[in-house]
Enzyme design. Structure first.
Site, PDB file in Angstrom:
ATOM      1  N   ASP A  15       0.807  -1.223   0.000  1.00 33.70           N
ATOM      2  CA  ASP A  15       0.000   0.000   0.000  1.00 33.70           C
ATOM      3  C   ASP A  15       0.838   1.271   0.000  1.00 33.70           C
ATOM      4  O   ASP A  15       0.468   2.278   0.579  1.00 33.70           O
ATOM      5  CB  ASP A  15      -0.974   0.012   1.201  1.00 33.70           C
ATOM      6  CG  ASP A  15      -1.808  -1.256   1.224  1.00 33.70           C
ATOM      7  OD1 ASP A  15      -2.335  -1.605   0.167  1.00 33.70           O
ATOM      8  OD2 ASP A  15      -1.884  -1.902   2.276  1.00 33.70           O
ATOM      9  N   GLY A  42      -4.371  -4.754  -3.964  1.00 32.08           N
ATOM     10  CA  GLY A  42      -5.413  -3.794  -4.326  1.00 32.08           C
ATOM     11  C   GLY A  42      -4.707  -2.551  -4.803  1.00 32.08           C
ATOM     12  O   GLY A  42      -4.129  -1.821  -4.020  1.00 32.08           O
ATOM     13  N   HIS A  43      -4.683  -2.351  -6.098  1.00 31.46           N
ATOM     14  CA  HIS A  43      -3.954  -1.221  -6.658  1.00 31.46           C
ATOM     15  C   HIS A  43      -4.950  -0.182  -7.150  1.00 31.46           C
ATOM     16  O   HIS A  43      -5.769  -0.468  -8.006  1.00 31.46           O
ATOM     17  CB  HIS A  43      -3.066  -1.701  -7.801  1.00 31.46           C
ATOM     18  CG  HIS A  43      -1.951  -2.596  -7.330  1.00 31.46           C
ATOM     19  ND1 HIS A  43      -1.186  -3.355  -8.170  1.00 31.46           N
ATOM     20  CD2 HIS A  43      -1.464  -2.830  -6.085  1.00 31.46           C
ATOM     21  CE1 HIS A  43      -0.277  -4.027  -7.463  1.00 31.46           C
ATOM     22  NE2 HIS A  43      -0.431  -3.726  -6.196  1.00 31.46           N
ATOM     23  N   GLN A 191       2.142  -6.107  -3.110  1.00 30.71           N
ATOM     24  CA  GLN A 191       2.491  -6.090  -1.685  1.00 30.71           C
ATOM     25  C   GLN A 191       3.779  -5.280  -1.485  1.00 30.71           C
ATOM     26  O   GLN A 191       4.070  -4.419  -2.283  1.00 30.71           O
ATOM     27  CB  GLN A 191       2.652  -7.519  -1.119  1.00 30.71           C
ATOM     28  CG  GLN A 191       1.350  -8.314  -1.038  1.00 30.71           C
ATOM     29  CD  GLN A 191       0.955  -8.949  -2.349  1.00 30.71           C
ATOM     30  OE1 GLN A 191       1.773  -9.554  -3.019  1.00 30.71           O
ATOM     31  NE2 GLN A 191      -0.305  -8.845  -2.720  1.00 30.71           N
TER      32      GLN A 191
HETATM   33  P1  IMP Z   1      -2.184 -12.905   2.258  1.00 32.34           P
HETATM   34  O1  IMP Z   1      -1.298 -12.361   1.193  1.00 32.34           O
HETATM   35  O2  IMP Z   1      -3.653 -12.708   1.960  1.00 32.34           O
HETATM   36  O3  IMP Z   1      -1.852 -14.303   2.638  1.00 32.34           O
HETATM   37  O4  IMP Z   1      -1.941 -12.022   3.571  1.00 32.34           O
HETATM   38  C1  IMP Z   1      -0.719 -12.079   4.296  1.00 32.34           C
HETATM   39  C2  IMP Z   1      -0.358 -10.720   4.854  1.00 32.34           C
HETATM   40  O5  IMP Z   1      -0.021  -9.833   3.792  1.00 32.34           O
HETATM   41  C3  IMP Z   1      -1.482 -10.024   5.627  1.00 32.34           C
HETATM   42  O6  IMP Z   1      -0.916  -9.248   6.663  1.00 32.34           O
HETATM   43  C4  IMP Z   1      -2.093  -9.100   4.587  1.00 32.34           C
HETATM   44  O7  IMP Z   1      -2.751  -8.004   5.174  1.00 32.34           O
HETATM   45  C5  IMP Z   1      -0.854  -8.674   3.829  1.00 32.34           C
HETATM   46  N1  IMP Z   1      -1.114  -8.288   2.439  1.00 32.34           N
HETATM   47  C6  IMP Z   1      -1.333  -9.099   1.388  1.00 32.34           C
HETATM   48  N2  IMP Z   1      -1.506  -8.396   0.271  1.00 32.34           N
HETATM   49  C7  IMP Z   1      -1.375  -7.110   0.604  1.00 32.34           C
HETATM   50  C8  IMP Z   1      -1.399  -5.887  -0.151  1.00 32.34           C
HETATM   51  O8  IMP Z   1      -1.569  -5.857  -1.370  1.00 32.34           O
HETATM   52  N3  IMP Z   1      -1.217  -4.737   0.563  1.00 32.34           N
HETATM   53  C9  IMP Z   1      -0.983  -4.759   1.901  1.00 32.34           C
HETATM   54  N4  IMP Z   1      -0.935  -5.864   2.638  1.00 32.34           N
HETATM   55  C10 IMP Z   1      -1.118  -7.028   1.983  1.00 32.34           C
HETATM   56 MG    MG Z   2      -2.982  -2.189  -1.757  1.00 35.85          MG
END
Ligand code: IMP
Ligand code: MG
Length: 387
Positions: A15, A42-43, A191
């Site tokens: 983010d 989420g972009h 991420q």
């Molecule tokens: P997962 O990727 O859904 O398995 O989540 C694992 C961790 O990564 C969690 O803390 C999520 O909130 C974080 N996370 C996954 N994708 C994103 C992203 O695009 N932005 C921010 N945090 C993310």
């Molecule tokens: Mg995001």
């Protein structure tokens, strides 16, 4: 001459505002490719009054000349992607140029169910995943039990994936043809580096390699094919879900960052945890990625703070500590206080035009990163960038 691919990636916990940066830079590229993650990302990009939130399709959709590629290192929920393609087509965007690597893995309903079950099982140690089945899909990939887009057949549960067949290509051939053809290629990270499965705040991480190395394995290209590596750092830190966030603020200042920064998850709507810029974490990310330059995003969010904290060191039991100690229960942080500014910076288009305190803040970040800061974002709109 073969070209080299440039990378734009997030250097904190996700983010960082990569989407809109990719949207801007994409004007100068022929291909924009994702190399990892899935619809946990989420972009958002803002164009005029329109806001587009994308999870799988690369953030360059507004540029009709750009080819959009979802690489082999990703895990793709077919329903999410189909929904995104429909939404884009409805606003007149050509989606035939969206291609998916045959090596990408399919996220199936049972992955989503298993994600939720694993989180329940973890109890108070829950990671706070996005609940999209990302972890289990990567588990199956590594266990050699996964389903790739190359493997789609007429099994009922693969109906949605089969609908994507017109978009599926030999992902290795696709990217190498374009590299060899001298196409300008931009790789879009998902991420952030500190959520990398190997080098992030394990086990509070995502299940893929989010760092620059992940671009090579996620597309099937060698390190020599990489050109610039541009890291995006938010002017402060946020994190969604559980796990270490050493600079976290539990007081009104954290609330203010959340409010002013609109820090709520794009995918899950969860409030993001907020804290000061963390120089220890930032330097670690510079090393992990071999950054060649940096972009500082959301500097405008700091407007109105009288003093701005800046974490310069970690300590455990009074002794100096490193990023890998971020999760220590008795971790303490050294905070430097920098002067804030109160005037709006939303209209600044040159770093030189920022108020002196804001300029000094950017300079301080550049000093700790030790790579050039090539741009600063000062508002949500596409044009609100200072160079
Ligand atoms: P997962 O990727 O859904 O398995 O989540 C694992 C961790 O990564 C969690 O803390 C999520 O909130 C974080 N996370 C996954 N994708 C994103 C992203 O695009 N932005 C921010 N945090 C993310
Ligand atoms: Mg995001």
């Amino acid at each position: 001459m073969p070209s080299k691919a440039d990378i734009i990636l997030g250097c904190q916990w996700g983010d960082e505002g990569k989407g809109r940066i990719v949207d801007l830079y994409a004007a100068d590229y022929d291909v924009v490719a994702r190399f990892g993650g899935g619809d946990n990302a989420g972009h958002s990009i803002v164009v005029g009054t329109q806001e587009l939130a994308l999870r799988i399709v690369p953030s360059a959709v507004m540029h009709p000349h750009v080819e959009l590629f979802v690489g082999g290192g990703t895990v793709v929920n077919p329903q999410t992607l189909l929904g995104e393609l429909e939404k884009l087509a409805a606003i007149g965007i050509d989606t035939a140029r969206v291609k998916i690597s045959d090596r990408a893995h399919v996220v199936l309903p049972h992955h989503v169910t298993r994600d939720a079950a694993a989180e329940r099982e973890r109890g108070s140690g829950a990671i706070g995943t996005t609940g999209r089945g990302i972890g289990p899909a990567y588990v199956d990939r590594v266990a050699r039990d996964g389903t790739r887009f190359a493997d789609i057949d007429d099994r009922a549960m693969l109906e949605d994936a089969a609908r994507l067949a017109p978009h599926v290509v030999d992902g290795v051939e696709y990217i190498h043809e374009r590299l060899n053809g001298g196409k300008r290629i931009l790789l879009e990270g998902a991420q952030g580096s500190l959520l990398d499965v190997g080098y992030g705040t394990y086990p509070y991480v995502t299940s893929s390699h989010t760092i620059a190395g992940g671009a090579c394995t996620g597309l099937g290209i060698g390190p020599g094919a990489i050109g610039r590596v541009i890291g995006v750092f938010k002017a402060y830190c946020t994190r969604v879900g559980a796990g270490p966030l050493p600079s976290e603020l539990h007081d009104e200042r954290g609330e203010q960052l959340r409010r002013q920064g609109g820090e709520f998850g794009t995918v899950t709507g969860r409030p993001r945890r907020c804290g000061w810029f963390d120089a220890v974490a930032a330097r670690y990310a510079v090393a992990l990625n071999g950054l060649t330059s940096a972009i500082v995003s959301k500097l405008d969010v700091l407007t109105g703070f009288e003093r701005i904290g800046f974490v310069t060191g970690y300590r455990v039991d009074g002794r100096s500590a490193r990023f890998r100690d971020a999760g220590a229960s008795n971790l303490q942080v050294d905070v430097e206080e920098l002067p804030g500014w109160s005037e709006s910076i939303a209209g600044c288009r040159r770093i030189a035009d920022l108020p002196a305190a804001a300029r000094a803040y950017v300079r301080r970040i550049q000093e700790v990163l030790d790579v050039p800061v090539e741009m600063v974002s000062v508002g949500r709109e596409r044009s609100q960038l200072a160079r």
